[in-house]
Design an enzyme around this catalytic site. Sequence first.
Site, PDB file in Angstrom:
ATOM      1  CG  ASP A 102      52.519   9.039  15.680  1.00 33.38           C
ATOM      2  OD1 ASP A 102      53.134   9.361  16.599  1.00 33.38           O
ATOM      3  OD2 ASP A 102      52.450   8.296  14.869  1.00 33.38           O
ATOM      4  CE  LYS A 130      50.210   7.769  18.456  1.00 32.92           C
ATOM      5  NZ  LYS A 130      50.524   6.519  17.770  1.00 32.92           N
ATOM      6  CB  VAL A 152      44.922   4.805  20.253  1.00 33.65           C
ATOM      7  CG1 VAL A 152      45.388   4.952  21.680  1.00 33.65           C
ATOM      8  CG2 VAL A 152      45.193   6.035  19.406  1.00 33.65           C
ATOM      9  NE  ARG A 164      39.579   3.407   8.622  1.00 32.11           N
ATOM     10  CZ  ARG A 164      40.658   4.235   8.306  1.00 32.11           C
ATOM     11  NH1 ARG A 164      40.954   5.041   9.327  1.00 32.11           N
ATOM     12  NH2 ARG A 164      41.587   3.747   7.591  1.00 32.11           N
TER      13      ARG A 164
HETATM   14  P1  IMP Z   1      51.688  11.827  11.516  1.00 34.45           P
HETATM   15  O1  IMP Z   1      51.777  12.112   9.863  1.00 34.45           O
HETATM   16  O2  IMP Z   1      52.724  10.609  12.196  1.00 34.45           O
HETATM   17  O3  IMP Z   1      51.420  12.775  12.451  1.00 34.45           O
HETATM   18  O4  IMP Z   1      50.594  10.521  11.601  1.00 34.45           O
HETATM   19  C1  IMP Z   1      49.230  10.808  11.345  1.00 34.45           C
HETATM   20  C2  IMP Z   1      48.795   9.670  10.718  1.00 34.45           C
HETATM   21  O5  IMP Z   1      49.157   8.570  11.027  1.00 34.45           O
HETATM   22  C3  IMP Z   1      47.041   9.607  11.346  1.00 34.45           C
HETATM   23  O6  IMP Z   1      46.287  10.566  10.446  1.00 34.45           O
HETATM   24  C4  IMP Z   1      46.918   8.301  11.546  1.00 34.45           C
HETATM   25  O7  IMP Z   1      45.992   7.724  10.275  1.00 34.45           O
HETATM   26  C5  IMP Z   1      47.995   7.439  11.742  1.00 34.45           C
HETATM   27  N1  IMP Z   1      48.243   7.156  13.145  1.00 34.45           N
HETATM   28  C6  IMP Z   1      49.319   7.876  13.743  1.00 34.45           C
HETATM   29  N2  IMP Z   1      49.086   7.208  15.047  1.00 34.45           N
HETATM   30  C7  IMP Z   1      48.121   6.383  15.136  1.00 34.45           C
HETATM   31  C8  IMP Z   1      47.518   5.495  16.026  1.00 34.45           C
HETATM   32  O8  IMP Z   1      48.000   5.452  17.317  1.00 34.45           O
HETATM   33  N3  IMP Z   1      46.465   4.711  15.729  1.00 34.45           N
HETATM   34  C9  IMP Z   1      46.023   4.880  14.386  1.00 34.45           C
HETATM   35  N4  IMP Z   1      46.512   5.479  13.558  1.00 34.45           N
HETATM   36  C10 IMP Z   1      47.697   6.621  13.860  1.00 34.45           C
HETATM   37 MG    MG Z   2      45.117   5.460   9.500  1.00 30.84          MG
END
Ligand code: IMP
Ligand code: MG
Length: 178
Positions: A102, A130, A152, A164
């Site tokens: 993300d 994403k 999602v 989950r």
């Molecule tokens: P990042 O550090 O922002 O890349 O986020 C990664 C973590 O955020 C993932 O391991 C997920 O647990 C959570 N996450 C990010 N987007 C989503 C989503 O759309 N649904 C559920 N969990 C998400």
């Molecule tokens: Mg999570």
Amino acid sequence: MKNDIERILVDEEIIERRLDTMAKEIERDFPAGPIVVVILLKGALVFAADLLRRIPRELSIECLNVASYHGGLESSGKVDFLDRHFPEVKGKHIILLDDILDTGRTLAAVAQRLREEGASAVHTGVLLAKDKKRAEEVEADYVGFAIGDEFVVGYGLDYKGKYRNLPYVGILKLSAAT
Ligand code: IMP
Ligand code: MG
């Protein structure tokens, strides 16, 4: 649970077919020798279990608990390592698996830590990525599916700990995001 889903984004059959090819790509790219698979809990659990069983070679598994989302819809901007002990990764060939890319903070922070701990190579794989601008400059080496910038759930991904165990990836209804 199904009633909380607005629409299915990636169904079970499509996930299975994609995992077949991802496993082949990994198998082809990794040099002979053992791999350590690092699974980010809890989100990557389902994805990792299904992917690993398609890779017919010697590997070992480590799990890491990190928190970046703290259960809501938005990233908190900070990554915490929650385990008391960090796995021994010195000189090891790593493939780091997460459910979704993300902002990129989680993957960037964990990959950096693995390198600091002396891993000889760190490759990354995610079920979903994403399509958006990331807070950290990071992309995964293996991506199951590129999706839009939507929240999602399912196939390991949660909202407040739920959903989950859905066998597909879907978009949550706004009414269910309370
Ligand atoms: P990042 O550090 O922002 O890349 O986020 C990664 C973590 O955020 C993932 O391991 C997920 O647990 C959570 N996450 C990010 N987007 C989503 C989503 O759309 N649904 C559920 N969990 C998400
Ligand atoms: Mg999570």
